[in-house]
Design a protein around this motif. Structure first.
Motif, PDB file in Angstrom:
ATOM      1  N   UNK A  79     -44.915 -21.263 -70.641  1.00 29.92           N
ATOM      2  CA  UNK A  79     -43.758 -22.148 -70.434  1.00 29.92           C
ATOM      3  C   UNK A  79     -44.236 -23.583 -70.187  1.00 29.92           C
ATOM      4  N   UNK A  80     -45.146 -23.745 -69.227  1.00 29.85           N
ATOM      5  CA  UNK A  80     -45.505 -25.093 -68.768  1.00 29.85           C
ATOM      6  C   UNK A  80     -46.210 -25.925 -69.811  1.00 29.85           C
ATOM      7  N   UNK A 123     -45.841 -18.359 -66.871  1.00 35.69           N
ATOM      8  CA  UNK A 123     -45.171 -19.528 -66.294  1.00 35.69           C
ATOM      9  C   UNK A 123     -45.984 -20.794 -66.551  1.00 35.69           C
ATOM     10  N   UNK A 124     -47.240 -20.791 -66.163  1.00 31.75           N
ATOM     11  CA  UNK A 124     -48.015 -22.047 -66.220  1.00 31.75           C
ATOM     12  C   UNK A 124     -48.399 -22.467 -67.638  1.00 31.75           C
ATOM     13  N   UNK A 131     -50.259  -7.691 -62.624  1.00 31.11           N
ATOM     14  CA  UNK A 131     -49.033  -8.370 -63.063  1.00 31.11           C
ATOM     15  C   UNK A 131     -48.945  -9.826 -62.577  1.00 31.11           C
ATOM     16  N   UNK A 132     -49.287 -10.120 -61.326  1.00 32.21           N
ATOM     17  CA  UNK A 132     -49.152 -11.522 -60.903  1.00 32.21           C
ATOM     18  C   UNK A 132     -49.932 -12.501 -61.779  1.00 32.21           C
ATOM     19  N   UNK A 133     -51.121 -12.118 -62.190  1.00 35.74           N
ATOM     20  CA  UNK A 133     -51.905 -13.002 -63.045  1.00 35.74           C
ATOM     21  C   UNK A 133     -51.247 -13.211 -64.400  1.00 35.74           C
ATOM     22  N   UNK A 180     -48.014 -12.934 -65.049  1.00 34.29           N
ATOM     23  CA  UNK A 180     -46.804 -13.738 -64.872  1.00 34.29           C
ATOM     24  C   UNK A 180     -47.187 -15.210 -64.708  1.00 34.29           C
ATOM     25  N   UNK A 181     -48.258 -15.436 -63.976  1.00 24.84           N
ATOM     26  CA  UNK A 181     -48.702 -16.828 -63.790  1.00 24.84           C
ATOM     27  C   UNK A 181     -49.041 -17.469 -65.134  1.00 24.84           C
ATOM     28  N   UNK A 203     -39.383 -14.120 -68.327  1.00 26.12           N
ATOM     29  CA  UNK A 203     -40.285 -13.858 -67.196  1.00 26.12           C
ATOM     30  C   UNK A 203     -40.206 -12.383 -66.794  1.00 26.12           C
ATOM     31  N   UNK A 204     -38.996 -11.885 -66.618  1.00 26.06           N
ATOM     32  CA  UNK A 204     -38.841 -10.489 -66.237  1.00 26.06           C
ATOM     33  C   UNK A 204     -39.369  -9.568 -67.336  1.00 26.06           C
TER      34      UNK A 204
END
Lengths: 399, 399
Positions: B56-57, B52-53, B44-46, B48-49, B283-284
């Protein structure tokens, strides 16, 4: 190059917020859609990673206390408060804007009826972002009210002894028009009704002055000028004097006076917490908290942002007038500073196609049906040279 | 070492789900609180990253279409559907459980009244997680109903011609008791009322069979046995045959037939989308989508999870009986498999203090006031040796 091109360089050189741009992740294009989704603050990914890997992954359930998850809605509310002119303890973050409009409007009708049971009308901005109108209709249906659509400027004349609540947008999402919050709020109050302001398009872009102007209830999103990320949670403001009478239609366990008492009877918490409902979406919420860090910079203030916002939109309008063939677009956004939010809306019949070409050319705004090109200006990360470039590209696409 | 210690090793060696544990981030302790907040899936962390990056970014607003943000609520609903026995197109993800209970209950009352206007009573599980009761009271107040609290087993006798809706928990949050969804749903239907099931403590732990048993409406959270992360969005199930009559009290723009038409009149979308409200917390939501990947493994199925869940809780009860001094705790959770969820609740007067010591010793369950030690068993990442160890530590703390 043109005079405007030179002017842009000068304006950028003199911009007291120019250094803030480095706090955001931006690409090669010109991003004029921060009024739809704000750009990513550069430090947010690291903060989110900590929330996911350490707070969730390692601490797990302990993070509800040890990482401050439980109190995040009111803590982050207090970070937003100064940006909208509110003292601490009056804003709580969570749920979507639509859900907060529902809480606010049903709550507003109930507040109005404490003084006068017979009030049964909700006035709603006739040009509102649609969800506010849909939710207002639902709130009216469930509380035995009727909804009447009125232009904000006509609210003073429309108010009467039946008016329970008035739902207005501070800045119109389509035209970018800034409405006169102080005088409209005063008129609503004088009529014995309760004011509900939607701040989606003003919070983070200009001074709001909730406390100063005696606003009763307000809601807003956090993914536009507050850069909280996609679908980051919205917020609800309940004026302190009304909090003990605020009667939410969504009394979830997070708003209970003793949430872990697991008691069958509901007893509303005191203060802003009363606006909470269920378990908050922590990842989205803590991304927002991180995004708000930019407002801690000493060079960043709402006044500085507002000054630059007006300079940016003035300059964009000047560039559009200079570059775009006469009559090709109609400027929808008011020229008067007192009536302008932080966007510029231009009307042309082929707006949908034009925006498609603009985006392909790297100038990202958005299209609002049926005929509006909408350009948002986020002073924290936008420069004057970009504005000039966007106007040039726009002129090319319109020619 | 004891026989139970040896047995645990054998059970682990024979566990067809043993390999799944490596998909989760777990520490040294024994985590028996997955029924409050599921552990972090390692991938999951990957994901989510990336959200985000990159989404979104870099893509910013384009991600609403290009990264599938807009359709995430129904897409992720279709990932949850098979886990609760629902065909695709009936579940939408978003908002908190409390907000979904509100949508479901007001919707249920309205559905019941289409056939019989006079129905004005909502039956609610007397032992419900409090928020369901609070929200039911609000839904009743806004629709002119009364709430009557009944034990689930007494629902068939309590149903009458006034009953509009019945809100029940599939598994009781405190006792861990599994209620008889098929027969209760049939009884509700036979009485002409509308059933609303809260699946918070069953989804992802045992078969639910929403379609098979003719459930009308259901809600559930995703941060317990579905491991979606802190405050990940909840979901709403509306049975296909009811969708065109489902009349949400929260008709936000995301549930409009033409959301970008920005039309002043509300027109509800067809299908599960009708349960949406406002902009989803991306995100969630996308963390949840990633977390659901574990259910794609060929060795993971709801039946396999249920079999292991019962084996884990049986074994825990056996270890508790062997290790804990007679009479020190009362087993609250039913012994019968047909009546047991995926948790074990033990009652003792000093439960709050005991749980504090247990957590300090690395065995994490939770305390539910006034006197319940609650232990959740997530079969995807829990082993039998851990269960034996937890019982030993518990016995030490109780001695």
């Amino acid at each position: 190059m043109s005079d405007l091109y030179e002017r842009a360089r000068e304006l950028d050189a003199d911009d007291p917020l120019a250094a803030v741009r480095a706090d955001f992740v931006l690409g090669d294009g010109v991003y004029l859609d921060g009024n739809s989704l704000g750009a990513l603050p550069a430090h947010v990914p690291g903060r989110v990673e900590d929330v996911v890997r350490r707070q969730w992954g390692e601490l797990r359930i302990r993070s509800w206390t040890e990482s401050g998850w439980w109190t995040a809605p009111e803590r982050i509310g207090d970070l937003i408060a100064p940006l909208v002119g509110a003292a601490a303890g009056q804003i709580v973050v969570g749920d979507s804007t639509s859900v907060n409009v529902f809480k606010a409007l049903v709550g507003a009708v109930r507040l109005a009826r404490l003084a006068d049971e017979g009030r049964d009308e909700i006035l709603v901005d006739a040009a509102t972002f649609p969800t506010d109108g849909y939710i207002a209709a639902s709130a009216a249906r469930l509380t035995g009210c009727e909804v009447r659509a009125v232009q904000p400027g006509e609210v003073p004349d429309a108010l009467n002894s039946r008016t329970a609540a008035v739902l207005l947008n501070h800045v119109d999402y389509r035209s970018g028009r800034l409405h006169d919050l102080p005088s409209l709020t005063a008129a609503v109050r004088a009529a014995g009704a309760v004011s509900v302001w939607d701040l989606c398009h003003s919070a983070g872009a200009l001074p709001v002055g909730l406390d100063e102007h005696g606003v009763d209830l307000a809601v807003g999103c956090t993914y536009k000028f507050l850069n909280g990320g996609p679908g980051s949670p919205a917020y609800l403001y309940v004026r302190r004097e009304l909090q003990d009478r605020f009667d939410s239609p969504l009394p979830g366990w997070n708003s209970h006076a003793e949430p872990f008492g697991m008691r069958p009877e509901y007893e509303a918490a005191d203060g802003a917490v009363r606006g909470r409902v269920g378990t908050p979406d922590i990842l989205s919420m803590l991304a927002l908290e991180a995004a708000l860090d930019v407002w801690r910079r000493p060079d960043v203030s709402v006044d500085a942002v507002r000054a630059k916002s007006l300079a940016l939109t003035d300059f964009f309008l000047e560039c559009v007038a200079a570059y775009v063939p006469q009559g090709r677009v109609e400027v929808v956004t008011p020229r008067a500073h007192a009536e302008r939010g932080s966007q510029v809306a231009l009307r042309c019949a082929d707006a949908g196609e034009v925006m498609g070409r603009l985006i392909a050319a790297g100038v990202v705004g958005d299209f609002r049906a049926p005929d509006v090109l909408r350009f948002g200006f986020t002073p924290l990360y936008l420069g004057f040279a970009e504005v000039e470039r966007a106007a040039r590209v726009l002129a090319d696409e319109l020619s």
